[in-house]
Scaffold this motif. Structure first.
Motif, short mmCIF file in Angstrom:
data_model
loop_
_atom_site.label_atom_id
_atom_site.label_comp_id
_atom_site.label_asym_id
_atom_site.label_seq_id
_atom_site.Cartn_x
_atom_site.Cartn_y
_atom_site.Cartn_z
N ARG A 13 0.84 -1.21 0.00
CA ARG A 13 0.00 0.00 0.00
C ARG A 13 0.87 1.27 0.00
NH1 ARG A 13 -1.04 4.45 0.32
NH2 ARG A 13 -2.67 5.56 1.44
N HIS A 28 -7.39 6.79 1.93
CA HIS A 28 -7.91 6.51 3.26
C HIS A 28 -9.45 6.52 3.22
CE1 HIS A 28 -3.71 7.42 3.87
NE2 HIS A 28 -3.90 8.66 3.45
N ASN A 80 -10.97 10.23 2.69
CA ASN A 80 -9.86 10.93 2.02
C ASN A 80 -9.30 10.07 0.88
OD1 ASN A 80 -6.46 11.73 3.25
ND2 ASN A 80 -7.45 12.33 1.35
N HIS A 90 -6.78 9.88 -2.58
CA HIS A 90 -5.75 10.50 -3.43
C HIS A 90 -6.17 10.16 -4.86
CE1 HIS A 90 -3.71 11.61 0.11
NE2 HIS A 90 -3.56 10.37 0.51
N GLU A 100 -5.22 16.22 3.94
CA GLU A 100 -4.12 15.96 4.88
C GLU A 100 -2.78 16.52 4.46
OE1 GLU A 100 -3.62 11.68 5.20
OE2 GLU A 100 -3.01 11.51 3.11
N HIS A 101 -2.57 16.86 3.21
CA HIS A 101 -1.25 17.32 2.77
C HIS A 101 -1.06 18.82 2.92
CE1 HIS A 101 -0.93 13.55 -0.03
NE2 HIS A 101 -0.77 13.25 1.24
ZN ZN Z 1 -2.55 9.82 2.26
#
Ligand code: ZN
Ligand code: FAD
Ligand code: MLT
Length: 489
Positions: free
Chosen positions: A339, A389, A394, A396, A447-448
């Motif tokens: 992952r 996630h 969340n 990507h 989150e980034h």
């Molecule tokens: Zn992430």
């Protein structure tokens, strides 16, 4: 002015803590993805909070911009200086002491430069758990984690970095030291300054230390990789897992077949461990999968029973098509490694358009279906490297150029071709994704953080009221605009 600043700073620091030689600056001048290349005037590596404060006071005096940096693993360009040659990187990586351990309060007080992995190890040595977990944890620092309000894989159970922080020590943008190292779970004594600095990406203050929250270590952790039909099955599996396991569900990651396909292509040895579930080898089709983790407070037996029951029911209801439960810690690690290797594989493939979106969990399936369709019809052959996630909403939802563009080319040529593709199409693609996310009440960064990558995007979506409030806070705390100019705002 800049040289005068360096001369004033030099006596404060040890001989190795002020770097100006071009080869010594290189590693601090470029971000992890090599997307942003800056030109720092110098790099400063203080070892104490007092040194940090003295540097900031001098920077104000000489009007020199400081760019805070931790492990430099950020994915939004927040820790990279601009190309003017006038900004100074202030690395917090040498503030590495663990100041205090409190087992009864279940807290650790650590300095900003301690890596996330070291915090996890220190908690483990206390017989406790620090549950923040990222693929970059060997290099990312706790200061950087808090400055970005990092998320990672345990958010659905334990929350993000903000939720795991009880107090911070901060050097303000004018060089004062605020000791907010409170290990309290309740504290209603005015404005929450801690939460102002957490997630501010080095634009409001420098986090020099923090009190982080620890948890009892689970008696047993079990990991499974399940093959699903697609996002709709992943959602059904999530509902089932939450209904059956409740708080014992500590990880729920979705991986599209295209995302694991990259691991198969660039790191086949890593992909081998999940081969049966992810497919994609030897010309066979790839499959979407869910990596899930159960942490049980009682025993290995109880954890095994819980996971077996969940998988039986999921198979029975046709929610998963096949599943493999890790039989050892080594096998579980190998599945997590698969992952975590998606990001590295994508970097190997070439420049991609990275997204870090959050949506209400109930909207994930609709979003993916509509977005996939819109993307494929606008850009036939485009690759949607969708993973993330899922359990906390969340994704990507990354977008990569069609591979046909670079068929038969060398790696260098491929990277250049993809770079050119991005030059032409990145803004349009980003807008397509973000417009839909915002229309569905989502966020363009889960989150980034904004850094410099999403700074202008945020302006497009945030109301004037919100933007003005943010600017007012920035001006009040950093009147001379010393800290990380050009980031976030
Ligand atoms: Zn992430
Ligand atoms: P840096 O990159 O050095 O800095 C990040 C930002 O914080 C910059 O704006 C910088 O100015 C500021 N900053 C750094 N230290 C301080 C400080 N002490 N005080 C004030 N400001 C500071 N992120 C996630 O959220 N979830 C993931 O799952 C995840 N996985 C990743 C996997 C890989 C392979 C990689 C490369 C990155 C991943 N990231 C993830 C992104 C990154 O690791 C996190 O954002 C991390 O929190 C950054 O920490 P750092 O110490 O490297 O910070
Ligand atoms: C992850 O979830 O693996 C990280 O956030 C890194 C990425 O988005 O590539």
């Amino acid at each position: 002015m800049s040289q005068a600043f360096l001369e004033a700073v030099r006596p404060l620091l040890g001989p190795t803590a002020l770097k100006t030689a071009p080869d010594a600056l290189e590693a601090f001048a470029v971000d992890w993805r090599k997307r942003y290349v800056g030109k720092p005037l110098a790099v400063l590596l203080p070892e104490t909070t007092e040194q940090v404060a003295a540097i900031v006071r001098l920077a104000n005096e000489h009007r020199v911009a400081l760019v805070p940096q931790g492990g430099n693993t950020g994915l939004s360009g927040g820790a990279t200086p601009d190309a003017s040659g006038s900004q100074v990187v202030l690395s917090l990586s040498r503030l590495t002491r663990i100041r205090h351990q409190d087992s009864d309060n279940k807290t650790l007080t650590v300095e900003a430069g301690v890596t996330l992995q070291q915090v996890q190890e220190a908690a483990d040595a206390m017989g406790l758990l620090f549950p923040l977990s990222l693929g970059s944890e060997g290099s990312a620092t706790i200061g950087g984690n808090l400055a970005t309000n990092a998320g990672g894989t345990g958010v659905l159970r334990y929350g993000n970095a903000r939720d795991l922080c009880l107090g911070v020590e901060v050097v303000t943008a004018t060089g004062e030291i605020w000791n907010g190292l409170r290990g309290l779970r309740k504290d209603n004594t005015g404005y929450d300054l801690r939460d102002l600095f957490v997630g501010s990406e080095g634009t409001l203050g420098l986090i020099t230390a923090a009190v982080v929250k620890l948890f009892p270590k689970p008696a047993a952790v079990m990991t499974a990789l399940a093959r699903v039909g697609g996002p709709a099955d992943a959602l059904r599996l999530l509902q089932l897992a939450q209904a059956q396991c409740d708080a014992a569900l500590t990880g729920f990651e979705f991986m599209s077949s295209v995302s694991t396909g990259l691991v198969v292509e660039y790191f086949p040895d890593v992909a081998r461990h999940g081969a049966q579930m992810i497919g994609g080898q030897d010309g066979k089709p790839g499959y979407p999968t869910v990596l899930l983790e159960i942490s049980h407070p009682e025993s290995q037996e109880a954890a095994t029973t819980m996971l077996d029951r969940l998988m039986e029911k999921a198979l029975e209801e046709g929610v998963v098509q096949d599943a493999s439960v890790a039989q050892s810690v080594a096998q579980a690690k190998a599945l997590w490694h698969l992952r975590e290797t998606i990001t590295l594989s994508a970097a190997e493939d070439g420049p991609h358009i990275k997204h870090d979106i959050a949506l209400p969990i109930s909207s994930l399936v609709t979003f993916i279906a509509a977005m996939d369709q819109e993307m494929q019809s606008a850009y036939p052959g485009i690759r949607l490297i969708n993973f993330g996630h899922f359990g906390d909403g969340n994704l990507h939802y990354n977008v990569a150029p069609p591979p046909a563009l670079a068929a038969g080319k060398t790696k260098t040529e491929r990277h250049q071709i993809f770079k050119d593709f991005l030059q032409t199409h990145e803004d349009t693609i980003r807008k397509m994704v973000h417009d839909r996310v915002v229309a569905m009440n989502g966020s363009i960064s889960a989150e980034h953080g904004l850094g410099q990558l999403r700074r202008d995007e945020a302006k497009r979506y945030k109301s004037a009221v919100e933007q003005n409030l943010m600017k007012t806070i920035k001006t009040a705390l950093d009147p001379n605009g010393i800290l990380n100019p050009g980031k976030v705002l």
